[in-house]
Design an enzyme around this catalytic site. Sequence first.
Site, PDB file in Angstrom:
ATOM      1  N   HIS A 378      41.370  23.001  74.898  1.00  0.00           N
ATOM      2  CA  HIS A 378      42.437  22.000  74.962  1.00  0.00           C
ATOM      3  C   HIS A 378      43.844  22.561  74.973  1.00  0.00           C
ATOM      4  O   HIS A 378      44.802  21.797  75.089  1.00  0.00           O
ATOM      5  CB  HIS A 378      42.332  21.030  73.780  1.00  0.00           C
ATOM      6  CG  HIS A 378      41.360  19.917  74.023  1.00  0.00           C
ATOM      7  ND1 HIS A 378      41.720  18.740  74.650  1.00  0.00           N
ATOM      8  CD2 HIS A 378      40.049  19.810  73.740  1.00  0.00           C
ATOM      9  CE1 HIS A 378      40.653  17.957  74.723  1.00  0.00           C
ATOM     10  NE2 HIS A 378      39.633  18.577  74.188  1.00  0.00           N
ATOM     11  N   LYS A 569      54.823  10.757  72.304  1.00  0.00           N
ATOM     12  CA  LYS A 569      53.812  11.803  72.134  1.00  0.00           C
ATOM     13  C   LYS A 569      54.160  12.549  70.858  1.00  0.00           C
ATOM     14  O   LYS A 569      55.218  12.306  70.282  1.00  0.00           O
ATOM     15  CB  LYS A 569      53.783  12.755  73.335  1.00  0.00           C
ATOM     16  CG  LYS A 569      55.164  13.239  73.782  1.00  0.00           C
ATOM     17  CD  LYS A 569      55.104  13.994  75.101  1.00  0.00           C
ATOM     18  CE  LYS A 569      54.918  13.116  76.310  1.00  0.00           C
ATOM     19  NZ  LYS A 569      53.664  13.173  76.976  1.00  0.00           N
ATOM     20  N   LYS A 575      56.790  19.831  74.180  1.00  0.00           N
ATOM     21  CA  LYS A 575      56.876  18.495  74.800  1.00  0.00           C
ATOM     22  C   LYS A 575      58.315  18.204  75.245  1.00  0.00           C
ATOM     23  O   LYS A 575      58.566  17.255  75.981  1.00  0.00           O
ATOM     24  CB  LYS A 575      56.439  17.411  73.806  1.00  0.00           C
ATOM     25  CG  LYS A 575      55.067  17.618  73.175  1.00  0.00           C
ATOM     26  CD  LYS A 575      53.937  17.141  74.052  1.00  0.00           C
ATOM     27  CE  LYS A 575      52.626  17.066  73.293  1.00  0.00           C
ATOM     28  NZ  LYS A 575      51.484  16.747  74.150  1.00  0.00           N
ATOM     29  N   THR A 677      47.274  12.786  78.466  1.00  0.00           N
ATOM     30  CA  THR A 677      46.643  11.579  79.012  1.00  0.00           C
ATOM     31  C   THR A 677      47.592  10.395  78.920  1.00  0.00           C
ATOM     32  O   THR A 677      47.346   9.364  79.528  1.00  0.00           O
ATOM     33  CB  THR A 677      45.326  11.243  78.280  1.00  0.00           C
ATOM     34  OG1 THR A 677      45.575  11.236  76.877  1.00  0.00           O
ATOM     35  CG2 THR A 677      44.259  12.255  78.598  1.00  0.00           C
ATOM     36  N   LYS A 681      48.086   6.745  81.312  1.00  0.00           N
ATOM     37  CA  LYS A 681      48.172   5.377  80.785  1.00  0.00           C
ATOM     38  C   LYS A 681      49.408   4.669  81.338  1.00  0.00           C
ATOM     39  O   LYS A 681      49.356   3.502  81.724  1.00  0.00           O
ATOM     40  CB  LYS A 681      48.208   5.411  79.250  1.00  0.00           C
ATOM     41  CG  LYS A 681      46.900   5.846  78.632  1.00  0.00           C
ATOM     42  CD  LYS A 681      47.060   6.297  77.184  1.00  0.00           C
ATOM     43  CE  LYS A 681      45.835   7.107  76.769  1.00  0.00           C
ATOM     44  NZ  LYS A 681      46.090   7.965  75.612  1.00  0.00           N
TER      45      LYS A 681
END
Length: 818
Positions: A378, A569, A575, A677, A681
Amino acid sequence: MTKPLSDHDRRKQISVRGLAGVESVADLKTNFNRHLHFTLVKDRNVATKRDYYFALANTVRDHLVGRWIRTQQHYYEKDPKRVYYLSLEFYMGRTLQNTMVNLGLENACDEAIYQLGLDMEELQDIEEDAGLGNGGLGRLAACFLDSMASLGLAAYGYGIRYEFGIFNQKVMNGWQVEEADDWLRYGNPWEKARPEYMRPVHFYGRVQHTAEGVKWVDTQVVLALPYDTPVPGYRNNIVNTMRLWSAKAPCDFNLKDFNVGGYIQAVLDRNLAENISRVLYPNDNFFEGKELRLKQEYFVVAATLQDIIRRFKASKFGSTEFVRMDLSALPDKVAIQLNDTHPALAIPELMRLLVDIEKLSWEKAWDIVTRTCAYTNHTVLPEALERWPVDLFQNLLPRHLEIIYEINRRHLERISKLYPGDVDRMRRMSLIEEGDVKKINMAHLCIVGSHAVNGVARIHSDIIKSTVFKDFYEIDPHKFQNKTNGITPRRWLVMCNPGLAEVIAERIGEDYIRDLDQLKKLLDFVNDEAFIRDVAKVKQENKLKFAAHLEEHYKVKINSESMFDIQVKRIHEYKRQLLNCLHIITLYNRIKKEPNKKWTPRTVMIGGKAAPGYHTAKMIIKLITSIGDIVNNDPVVGDRLKVIFLENYRVTLAEKVIPAADLSEQISTAGTEASGTGNMKFMLNGALTIGTMDGANVEMAEEAGEENLFIFGMRVDDVEALDKKGYDAASYYNRIPELKQAVDQISDGFFSPDHPGLFKDLVNMLMHHDRDEGGIQTLYAHVFQVKVFADYEEYIKCQEKVSALYKVSTGESEQEYL
């Protein structure tokens, strides 16, 4: 009085949700009252809203039970190959509405609750989130369970029933404060305890090598009590099982102390055993080498493998007799998927069971293990890769350490045959890392012990083959594959955005809910004005609803005509919430400079949790809220720019915010996001993406056409080239006046007037090494800079295009965008 439905509206209602039959509504009401009376022991005079929620949950659960039992009977009769998904995290969220959607009960329940004089949304809001995950990894596991049930696969999720899930986040004076998530306080109507399948799990002790084989003795035993949760497929009558283990002390735990009068202490010490399933570690993407965490990892694996072998042997429904004793057939009937390295101990534990307990030869056992296990990686962030100290293993799991050493000996023997004399390669590929502290590399263990290794987006799978696991790829290229993550369209469209689901179903039918490829049929409606109008109307309704939610919960009034620009997130440097902050400040400065210009109004919302011990991430939250304090209270700016930090981001909040989004921010440094993910969405709910070519953005751009995303910034090759050249933040700072102004404002206390030096550390990090020295192993800082300044210029230009296109979409001149 409600007006009668037109044919058009009636068709819409029928399209996705199915008609509510009079009988089923009457039955639901009867069963609701029965549960209120017999299960909750209340009548309508004294029942609370929570009682009503539990009565409804139990009523809906009744519809699962028959299907659940029949599904398990069917699997025993047909004896298919079963999939076991092992994950330390399952971020399930709420269950009630998802169950109603998948069983086709939503309309009938709505009607029954309405006739009972209750409010469905109010009841749904009482349910606690099952927040047994940190972020993407745990939510992926939850989506997988839904999709496997919808596909009719014989699949089981196995994990831990944490008493306390991911913490609840409160923001006080701009700072994150953690509160325990006591999600089981009122009970959980969806789970069923199965004490008859309790399993012992051993820790500590010592190893004896005897003539009869190896024995692990003098261990401390903890019992694993399973709780089963039904996982319904979408309208196919299949209900799979998620089995979560809870730790219980055995009756005789420490009761030897009883002989010396320590009975009370012995009973109190039971807590030590039961702590194993007490709390979820809130640290995604950062490895924390704590003994309790290793205990959790072994606990779930040991209990699960006993369960898998029991089920394999007793292949008749309800039978306790073992009818299948030859374990060589295990890989034909069992597939074990390891969700990241957390359940890596499944490999040595299965070896222990096969060699020590079932008395198979090492070679035979190893063949079974490697054909049964598969591993999903991951992350490529170095600080996230699990490396457990050998000393800890020696104490806690002495037999497993022996097994890992033997796996490693045979593995290195193979490497030395393939590459004679290449000592450096053997050192790199060893499962044991030498150094001041000897450590076991769990990712290496997973690769060696699995027949398949996958990344979670194409770019990520390429990176693990070319960098992190390059040596392993060279010797076993057939093992490495890609499985780009996905999301379940049931929860992330039908349930959270029923308006859009119905608009789509009207045009192309309902089959897309099971098969998203069918959305391609919407290409026929790209220029259909009625369709465009319907979609825009749904989006505006979702925005108004979310604006009302913000006003109620955040006491902030926002312009629902503004662009909803959203980044939700976990808070982490890679990020790049800081890049978003720099854009907000730049926009603020521009509005202040030209207050009379016609600006595209924007409401920027950022949400996410910072790991409790992660100083930089917490400072980023403080910066976002501080920028908001200045921007939101500036009368010159008005409602043209608002900044909101969304507190306590979780599955339930995601279901509200994603359908309302206009712009989705996916702006990680290329090569750092495994998949993401959240991006999918947002896209499924009609938001446009601004992002780098990272994670699943790459495939999304291919699928939708790059011209339909706002792609900016460095690609993976550019990042590598910049690494070779050396990233010099100061050169961008000195060259770009708007960037310099924004950074100086953060540095000089413009956003923290009461504490001018508050953000000095953040600025220092951005200007110098770009990673936190506290929470992160600094040894990797030079490898993983997030290079915020390098992408700043292109990001700002790309955001200008976003603003211009939003103006066009709201009916203003196209000139500016073109």
